[in-house]
Design a protein around this motif. Structure first.
Motif, PDB file in Angstrom:
ATOM      1  N   ALA A  49     -13.820  -9.108  -1.368  1.00  0.00           N
ATOM      2  CA  ALA A  49     -13.972 -10.476  -1.873  1.00  0.00           C
ATOM      3  C   ALA A  49     -15.171 -11.167  -1.218  1.00  0.00           C
ATOM      4  CB  ALA A  49     -12.690 -11.261  -1.618  1.00  0.00           C
ATOM      5  N   TRP A  50     -15.311 -10.989   0.086  1.00  0.00           N
ATOM      6  CA  TRP A  50     -16.440 -11.593   0.791  1.00  0.00           C
ATOM      7  C   TRP A  50     -17.764 -10.976   0.332  1.00  0.00           C
ATOM      8  CZ3 TRP A  50     -18.422 -15.576   2.796  1.00  0.00           C
ATOM      9  CH2 TRP A  50     -19.496 -15.520   3.699  1.00  0.00           C
ATOM     10  N   ARG A 109     -18.418  -9.755  -2.612  1.00  0.00           N
ATOM     11  CA  ARG A 109     -18.728 -10.292  -3.947  1.00  0.00           C
ATOM     12  C   ARG A 109     -19.252 -11.722  -3.849  1.00  0.00           C
ATOM     13  NH1 ARG A 109     -16.986  -6.657  -7.707  1.00  0.00           N
ATOM     14  NH2 ARG A 109     -15.166  -5.369  -7.193  1.00  0.00           N
ATOM     15  N   THR A 110     -18.744 -12.478  -2.888  1.00  0.00           N
ATOM     16  CA  THR A 110     -19.227 -13.852  -2.689  1.00  0.00           C
ATOM     17  C   THR A 110     -20.690 -13.850  -2.259  1.00  0.00           C
ATOM     18  OG1 THR A 110     -17.011 -14.636  -2.100  1.00  0.00           O
ATOM     19  CG2 THR A 110     -18.870 -15.970  -1.364  1.00  0.00           C
ATOM     20  N   ILE A 111     -21.045 -12.947  -1.328  1.00  0.00           N
ATOM     21  CA  ILE A 111     -22.434 -12.847  -0.873  1.00  0.00           C
ATOM     22  C   ILE A 111     -23.349 -12.453  -2.029  1.00  0.00           C
ATOM     23  CG2 ILE A 111     -24.014 -11.526   0.590  1.00  0.00           C
ATOM     24  CD1 ILE A 111     -21.752 -11.291   2.638  1.00  0.00           C
ATOM     25  N   VAL A 132     -23.745 -19.259   3.298  1.00  0.00           N
ATOM     26  CA  VAL A 132     -22.632 -19.010   2.382  1.00  0.00           C
ATOM     27  C   VAL A 132     -21.340 -19.355   3.110  1.00  0.00           C
ATOM     28  CG1 VAL A 132     -21.419 -17.306   0.973  1.00  0.00           C
ATOM     29  CG2 VAL A 132     -23.896 -17.144   1.249  1.00  0.00           C
ATOM     30  N   GLU A 133     -20.666 -20.368   2.605  1.00  0.00           N
ATOM     31  CA  GLU A 133     -19.389 -20.800   3.185  1.00  0.00           C
ATOM     32  C   GLU A 133     -19.489 -20.995   4.693  1.00  0.00           C
ATOM     33  OE1 GLU A 133     -16.179 -18.277   1.953  1.00  0.00           O
ATOM     34  OE2 GLU A 133     -16.556 -18.608  -0.184  1.00  0.00           O
ATOM     35  N   ALA A 177     -22.906 -12.830  -5.253  1.00  0.00           N
ATOM     36  CA  ALA A 177     -23.006 -13.931  -6.225  1.00  0.00           C
ATOM     37  C   ALA A 177     -23.948 -15.016  -5.727  1.00  0.00           C
ATOM     38  CB  ALA A 177     -21.615 -14.511  -6.496  1.00  0.00           C
ATOM     39  N   ALA A 178     -23.903 -15.298  -4.423  1.00  0.00           N
ATOM     40  CA  ALA A 178     -24.772 -16.334  -3.871  1.00  0.00           C
ATOM     41  C   ALA A 178     -26.238 -15.933  -3.961  1.00  0.00           C
ATOM     42  CB  ALA A 178     -24.378 -16.606  -2.418  1.00  0.00           C
TER      43      ALA A 178
END
Length: 295
Positions: free
Chosen positions: A243-244, A246-248, A265-266, A250-251
């Motif tokens: 999940a982390w 995928r967040t990176i 990021v977050e 996407a950013a």
């Protein structure tokens, strides 16, 4: 080319016909059909015939099929290659590679024996000289005759040849493990950790799997089917990690970040190299998920 999971890599004795058949249904990513250490001298010829027949028959599904031959300097190695090279095995595993010339000789023999172009070579890294020559052995990948694509650590043989003890944490061997890993990564090779001998010690096995994963190994070689599930679990990215990642990704994929080398990021600072690492982790996770869906 899609990344291929190699979390669990199970040795199966070539002299055991039932084991060869069972290899087609076990949840291992890779099976090594063994003609070397797992086979007694008086069973070598029977094992060779059984393994050749099993590989030719196929039916291993998604499992990568590796055949470990006897050394080419033994009474059985040349005949092993003649029988196994034409079968279409994914990989021929060469024992006791100590110098690049060993791989060149093996590569020539594999071609002469009629191996298809797609059959690759892995090198057993299990001698003191192999540890001293790890970088130049890995660099042999540049010589296309070698077909080299991976290393397999032979920690039991290393212990035998050096006198190093196999103890929890493997402090006597860590330098060799990391040296071989660095050499493999420098030249784009896969690399697999050695075996855990104490089958009944599940906690110790889980600990060593976690250590190997954290070192950076692609997976671990196994000696018993009971080790497959915990090994797969150890080398599979956790849901939180995926999940982390995928967040990176996407950013960094946002248009405003296209030219930036580092972003927040977050609340964390991440660099583009972290995005590259994230893409590899997600690719492995996706490949594992696809494999599970096929099962």
């Amino acid at each position: 080319m899609p990344l291929r999971p190699r979390r669990s890599v199970l040795y199966m004795p070539g002299s055991n016909a039932r084991a060869l058949d069972k290899a087609r249904s076990l949840p291992a990513d890779v099976v090594i059909l063994d003609l070397e250490d797992a086979v007694a001298p008086d069973a070598k010829e029977v094992a060779r015939g059984q393994v050749a027949a099993a590989v030719t028959a196929g039916g291993f599904g998604h499992r990568e099929v590796v055949v470990r031959i006897n050394g080419l300097d033994t009474a059985w190695g040349a005949d092993d290659l003649k029988a196994l090279a034409p079968t279409g095995a994914d990989v021929i595993l060469i024992p006791k590679v100590s110098r690049p010339e060993d791989l060149v000789a093996a590569g020539k023999a594999i071609v002469s024996a009629g191996a298809p172009d797609r059959t690759a070579v892995w090198a057993m890294m299990e001698t003191p000289l192999a540890m001293l020559n790890a970088a130049v052995i890995a660099a042999a990948v540049a010589d296309r005759r070698t077909r080299l694509s991976g290393f397999v650590m032979g920690t039991n043989d290393l212990a035998k040849e050096t006198g190093a003890r196999i103890v929890p944490g493997r402090a006597p061997m860590n330098a060799w493990l990391m040296l071989s890993l660095a050499a493999a990564r420098a030249h784009g090779l896969a690399i697999l950790d050695g075996v855990w001998n104490e089958i009944a010690d599940e906690a110790g096995f889980a600990r060593e799997c976690a250590e190997a994963r954290d070192m950076g190994f692609d997976g671990k070689t196994l000696i018993h089917p009971s080790q497959i599930a915990p090994c797969n679990a150890a080398f599979s990215p956790a849901e939180k990690e995926v999940a982390w990642a995928r967040t990176i990704i996407a950013a960094f994929d946002l248009p405003e970040n296209a030219a930036r080398g580092a972003i927040q990021v977050e609340g964390r600072m991440v660099e583009r190299l972290h995005a590259d690492m994230a893409r590899k982790l997600v690719a492995i996770a996706d490949a594992i998920a696809a494999r599970a869906a096929e099962a």
